[in-house]
Each structure stands twice: as structure tokens, then as C-alpha cells.
Design a protein around this motif. Structure first.
Motif, PDB file in Angstrom:
ATOM      1  N   HIS A   7      34.524  32.300  80.684  1.00 56.12           N
ATOM      2  CA  HIS A   7      34.471  31.549  79.430  1.00 56.12           C
ATOM      3  C   HIS A   7      34.169  32.516  78.289  1.00 56.12           C
ATOM      4  CE1 HIS A   7      33.264  28.506  82.483  1.00 56.12           C
ATOM      5  NE2 HIS A   7      33.916  27.655  81.703  1.00 56.12           N
ATOM      6  N   ASP A  56      39.756  21.947  82.055  1.00 53.52           N
ATOM      7  CA  ASP A  56      38.309  22.185  82.039  1.00 53.52           C
ATOM      8  C   ASP A  56      37.516  20.976  82.519  1.00 53.52           C
ATOM      9  OD1 ASP A  56      35.997  23.699  81.755  1.00 53.52           O
ATOM     10  OD2 ASP A  56      35.617  22.968  79.724  1.00 53.52           O
ATOM     11  N   HIS A 111      37.204  23.209  86.789  1.00 53.46           N
ATOM     12  CA  HIS A 111      36.042  23.356  87.677  1.00 53.46           C
ATOM     13  C   HIS A 111      36.140  22.276  88.753  1.00 53.46           C
ATOM     14  CE1 HIS A 111      33.680  25.995  84.874  1.00 53.46           C
ATOM     15  NE2 HIS A 111      34.460  25.403  83.992  1.00 53.46           N
ATOM     16  N   HIS A 129      42.428  26.448  83.793  1.00 53.53           N
ATOM     17  CA  HIS A 129      40.959  26.409  83.751  1.00 53.53           C
ATOM     18  C   HIS A 129      40.454  25.037  84.200  1.00 53.53           C
ATOM     19  CE1 HIS A 129      36.972  27.679  82.661  1.00 53.53           C
ATOM     20  NE2 HIS A 129      36.794  26.556  81.984  1.00 53.53           N
ATOM     21  N   HIS A 176      38.624  28.667  76.556  1.00 53.37           N
ATOM     22  CA  HIS A 176      38.147  28.141  75.276  1.00 53.37           C
ATOM     23  C   HIS A 176      38.507  29.050  74.108  1.00 53.37           C
ATOM     24  CE1 HIS A 176      36.212  24.903  77.409  1.00 53.37           C
ATOM     25  NE2 HIS A 176      35.741  25.818  78.249  1.00 53.37           N
TER      26      HIS A 176
HETATM   27 FE    FE Z   1      34.921  25.664  81.833  1.00 53.90          FE
END
Ligand code: FE
Ligand code: GUN
Length: 512
Positions: free
Chosen positions: A282, A373, A114, A112, A321
Motif C-alpha cells: 500500500h 480492495d 484482501h 488488489h 491506492h
Molecule cells: Fe488494501
């Protein structure tokens, strides 16, 4: 594949691989509770980047060269079906057996991250999720959108600058495979896929899908635009991914339920089923977010049910998460065989909470992997995620009320498993990467705990010696793994191979 990609020798994902025989210490976690330390191990990697030979505990007879021994073994055994012919003259031999502070480890898998948020690392401490998105994240991601032709060149330049940095930084930290969120825009997402191929990293590429966004309406799209963008990305990636490889693949990415309408969620569930595509999103990161989902989807009994209703919970779904899941949601996630991506730095940095990972792994039997993340999280290193996941679990265990009588403390093996095999299962590549086995691809990193300039201090008596008994050698190596996890960083990751190709090489002399 476009001609430019196929013919360009600088494209790492398509460069030729000479047959290579590696010799040294190999460490991996093939099962959740198993760390395996293999000394004096020969690993042969063929011209497709596939491991086609493993021999553990190899002790050469007097004067015998490992390469000659290997050639004899190969001649005696049948070549595996489809295995490539070995050109005897051109076997590359890589030997680290005389350097006991060096070992091979499977490449890390970040489930995960971005890519578009890389410039925001370290920004926004303690801002709760929804405010954090509105204040820092949406404005940055909007910079990747090409609104009209006149701005295309500038946007592509910007995207290339950011995206090449994130791929380089993750590779330098030993990440050979990552599941990426880009931004809403198709053009710059396609550019990101090109960069993965060029730089040789295995990656899943997910344009964020979001068709309403009340706090920042400029950063949303119509369902129609989303369809066109997804078509463009799926078609583009099918052309740039080298034939018969799993190097670059699209991943269906509803950003999260609060920004997706019911028709959009339906559409995304449909294309995942139609094209057999993985899914990432998410879930249950923040309490305010969970309340918002309950308001927006009053007919669904839980956050997980919103995704389930739209066929988005599959065995190729990565749920990032997953901090505040109810027991019923855990049961659903386990039943659907989804994976969780645990993001300990992000969960701490924006104060989202502490995910009960030990319970997910051992009580609910959910596959858990690790995610940086970026930029909710501040560190691109999956090694750092291992460390922080363990520390967060220790904090949980110090709060007996939350621990609920269940043991919470993750071990080093748990952490390293989540960083490799847990990640491989999450991205659907458990048969291909995540550990060392014949038939798997050589996605690997060479760790040097004694490299100049590193923070890991290794003393001579801590290093395995050839005269040590095996249990002594193993105990020393376990202790060195502790040094690596808790005081190591990218400086210790001296070489990285993806699909058998050397994509990072920063070898320097050892300290002494
Ligand atoms: Fe995220
Ligand atoms: N939820 C929806 N979008 C995001 C994002 O970009 N980062 C994190 N951490 N959570 C999200």
C-alpha cells in the motif's frame, strides 16, 4: 506437484482441455485508448489453454460449416512451434453468433484484494484508515493465525470457509486473475494457494509481512518467523503450481511501511530480487498514514522513497491506492515502471480520497489497474470498479481546483483497459492474458446482456443485426457496453474460462 493434486479430477487447474473453436463477438481493449469490437470471430483454443487461431469477420460461404473451414485453414497453415496436435474428430464448437446480446470479453484482473477480509465487507463506513485497521481488520486477520497445533483444524476450517467463498465470488464476477493479500500466517496462506488450484483461478498469493504493530502487538511477527513463513510459502507454491504454468505464484507483500522495520524491508527487497518475485504493498492512501511514515522514516524524503531505498520499487511492483502522491513520487513510480492499483470503492468507503487516475495514465504515463480492495472496498466485482472509477473521475473533474486544468474524466475504454490489460501489465502477464491474441491464454468471460433475471434491459432495436452496416453495429455495441458497465453485474457473466478451462458455467435461457 503433490500426488493428491495431480491425480484428483476435481482439481480444475489441471483438468484436460479439449480443442475448442469459439465463434461469436469478441470485445477487448488491447491498448489504453483502443476498444476493439470483433463480430463473427473464430477463436481456437488448444489443449494447453492457448489461443492458437483467430479469424475476424468470418462469413461462411453457403453451406460451409465454420469447423470444416477452420480444419482446412489449419491444414494449409503450419502448426505453430510447440502447438498441440488437433484431434479432428474431437473439436468442440461453441457458437453464439445467433445471440447478438452475448459477447466474449477478457477475464478481469483484480490487482488488489484482501482474501482474509471478505467477512468484513460493508463494515466500517467512514472510519479513517488507521482506526479502521485497528478496529475491524487486524482482529479479523488474527483469526487466521494458527498459534499451536491444537487449534490447527479449527483455523483451517475457518480459513477454508472464508477463502473458498472469496474465490468463488470473484470467479462468478468474471475475475480470472487476482493479486491477493491473505493474512500473516503461512499455513492458511498455503491452504489458500491450494484452493486457487482446486477452483481454477489464476492468482498471486501474498502473506502480509509486518514485524511491528503497536496498536495490535498480537498481530505481528518477528523477522525470523517471517523468513520461515516466506520459505514455506515459496516452496509450497512451487509444488502446487502446475508445471510450466503461471497459475499460482507467490508475491512479496510488505503490508505497508508503518508496520515494517528497516531490516524487514531490506529482507523483502532481497528475496524479490533473489527469486524474481513480484511485490505488492500500500502507498499514500490516507494523510494520517503519510504523516506516520514521515515520522517513522525521517531519513527518507517521501513515502515512495521508503520503498525505493529498500529495492521494493520494480517493474513488477503493484502500489495500491496511491491517492496523494507528490509529483516527485509520480516521477519515481513512472521511472521504476511500477503499476498503481486504483481502488475507487475503498477510497470512497473509508474516505481516503480521490486518486487522479487520468493524470497518472496520460500525464505521468504510469500503468494503472483496478483493485476491489476487499474489505476497505465493498464490492468483489471489477466491473463495478470500472463504473466507480469513472464516477470518481467525474467528481474530480467537477472540482476545477483539484483538476488543475487537466482533463480528469475516464472513458469506458480507459476503465475496461485498466480492468484487463492494465491488470495484466501490473501482474507481469501482459504477454499471456488481458486481451485476445494468438499465443495468449484463453482467460475469458461470456457476457449475456439479455439473460433472465439480469438488470440490463436490452430493447430489440438496440441490438446489432446482420443487415446493419458495420459502423451501425459498432455504435450499437458501444452503447451496449455502457449498459453493461453501468447496469450490469455478475448475473450477466454467464461463463468464465481460466487458462482455457470452463471454471464457471451459469448459462440460463435468454429472456425471450
Ligand atoms: Fe488494501
Ligand atoms: N493499509 C495497510 N493495510 C491495509 C489494508 O488491509 N487495507 C487498506 N485499504 N489499506 C491498508
Amino acid at each position: 506437484m503433490p500426488a493428491a493434486v495431480a491425480e484428483n479430477p476435481k482439481i480444475k487447474a489441471t483438468s484436460a482441455i479439449p480443442y475448442t473453436l469459439y465463434f461469436g463477438t469478441f470485445i477487448h481493449t488491447p491498448e489504453l485508448t483502443t476498444s476493439e469490437i470483433c463480430f463473427n470471430t473464430l477463436v481456437g483454443v488448444d489443449s494447453r489453454g492457448e489461443i492458437d487461431y483467430i479469424e475476424k469477420d468470418f462469413e461462411p460461404a453457403d453451406g460451409q460449416s465454420p469447423v470444416e473451414y477452420f480444419k482446412e485453414q489449419k491444414k494449409m497453415s503450419c502448426q505453430p512451434q510447440g502447438g498441440s496436435e488437433i484431434d479432428d474428430e474431437n473439436i468442440v464448437f461453441v457458437d453464439y453468433t445467433s445471440e447478438p446480446a452475448k459477447f466474449f470479453f477478457p477475464g478481469f484482473i483484480d490487482t488488489h484484494i484482501h482474501a482474509s477480509q471478505f467477512p468484513n465487507i460493508g463494515i466500517g463506513l467512514d472510519t479513517p484508515l488507521l482506526d479502521w485497521l485497528n478496529t475491524y481488520t487486524f482482529p479479523l486477520e488474527l483469526q487466521f493465525s494458527v498459534k499451536d497445533q491444537s487449534e490447527q483444524e479449527a483455523k483451517f476450517k475457518f480459513a477454508k470457509h472464508v477463502y473458498s467463498k472469496v474465490i468463488q465470488a470473484t470467479l462468478e464476477n468474471g475475475t480470472t486473475c487476482a493479486s491477493y493479500f491473505t493474512a500473516i500466517d503461512a499455513g492458511t496462506t498455503n491452504l489458500f494457494a491450494d484452493l486457487l488450484v482446486e477452483m481454477g483461478q489464476r492468482g498471486y498469493v501474498g502473506k502480509v509481512c509486518m514485524d511491528h504493530n503497536e496498536p495490535c502487538p498480537a498481530y505481528s511477527e518477528s523477522l525470523e518467523t517471517c523468513r520461515k513463513s516466506m520459505d514455506s510459502i515459496i516452496s509450497h507454491i512451487s509444488k502446487v503450481n502446475p508445471p510450466r504454468e503461471h497459475l499460482v505464484e507467490p508475491i512479496v507483500t510488505p503490508r505497508f511501511a508503518p508496520v515494517c522495520s528497516t531490516p524487514m524491508l531490506d529482507y523483502l527487497g532481497e528475496i524479490s530480487a533473489r527469486d524474481n518475485l513480484p511485490i505488492q504493498t500500500h502507498i499514500s492512501e490516507n494523510k494520517q498514514e503519510i504523516e506516520l511514515v514521515a515520522e517513522l522514516f525521517p531519513d527518507c524524503e517521501s513515502y515512495a522513497q521508503v520503498y525505493n531505498k529498500h529495492h521494493l520499487l520494480t517493474k513488477r511492483t503493484i502500489l495500491a491506492h496511491a491517492i496523494h502522491l507528490t509529483q516527485k513520487e509520480c516521477d519515481l513510480v513512472a521511472e521504476k515502471q511500477c503499476s498503481i492499483s486504483h481502488c475507487p470503492t475503498s477510497n470512497t468507503f473509508i474516505s481516503s480520497g480521490e486518486a487522479p487516475v487520468y493524470k497518472y495514465l496520460y500525464q505521468d504515463k504510469i500503468n494503472v489497474s483496478l483493485g476491489t480492495d476487499i474489505s476497505g472496498g465493498f464490492d468483489v466485482s471489477i466491473l463495478a470498479m470500472v463504473k466507480y472509477a469513472i464516477l470518481v473521475s467525474h467528481h474530480l473533474s467537477m472540482k476545477p481546483a483539484q483538476a488543475n486544468g487537466v482533463d480528469c474524466k475516464l472513458s469506458m475504454t480507459d476503465g475496461l483497459y485498466m480492468a484487463t490489460m492494465g491488470g495484466a501489465r501490473a501482474v507481469g502477464l501482459a504477454n499471456l492474458v488481458g486481451s485476445f491474441a494468438v499465443g495468449k491464454r484463453f482467460d475469458a468471460q461470456l457476457i449475456d446482456l439479455d439473460v433472465q433475471g439480469a438488470r440490463t434491459d436490452v430493447f430489440s432495436w438496440q441490438v446489432p443485426k446482420s443487415g446493419d452496416l458495420l459502423p451501425v453495429k459498432e455504435k450499437k455495441m458501444e452503447d451496449l457496453l455502457g449498459k453493461w458497465i453501468f447496469s450490469g453485474d455478475d448475473r450477466n457473466c454467464v461463463s468464465v474460462w481460466c487458462n482455457g478451462r470452463l471454471v464457471i458455467d451459469k448459462r440460463k435461457p435468454t429472456k425471450n
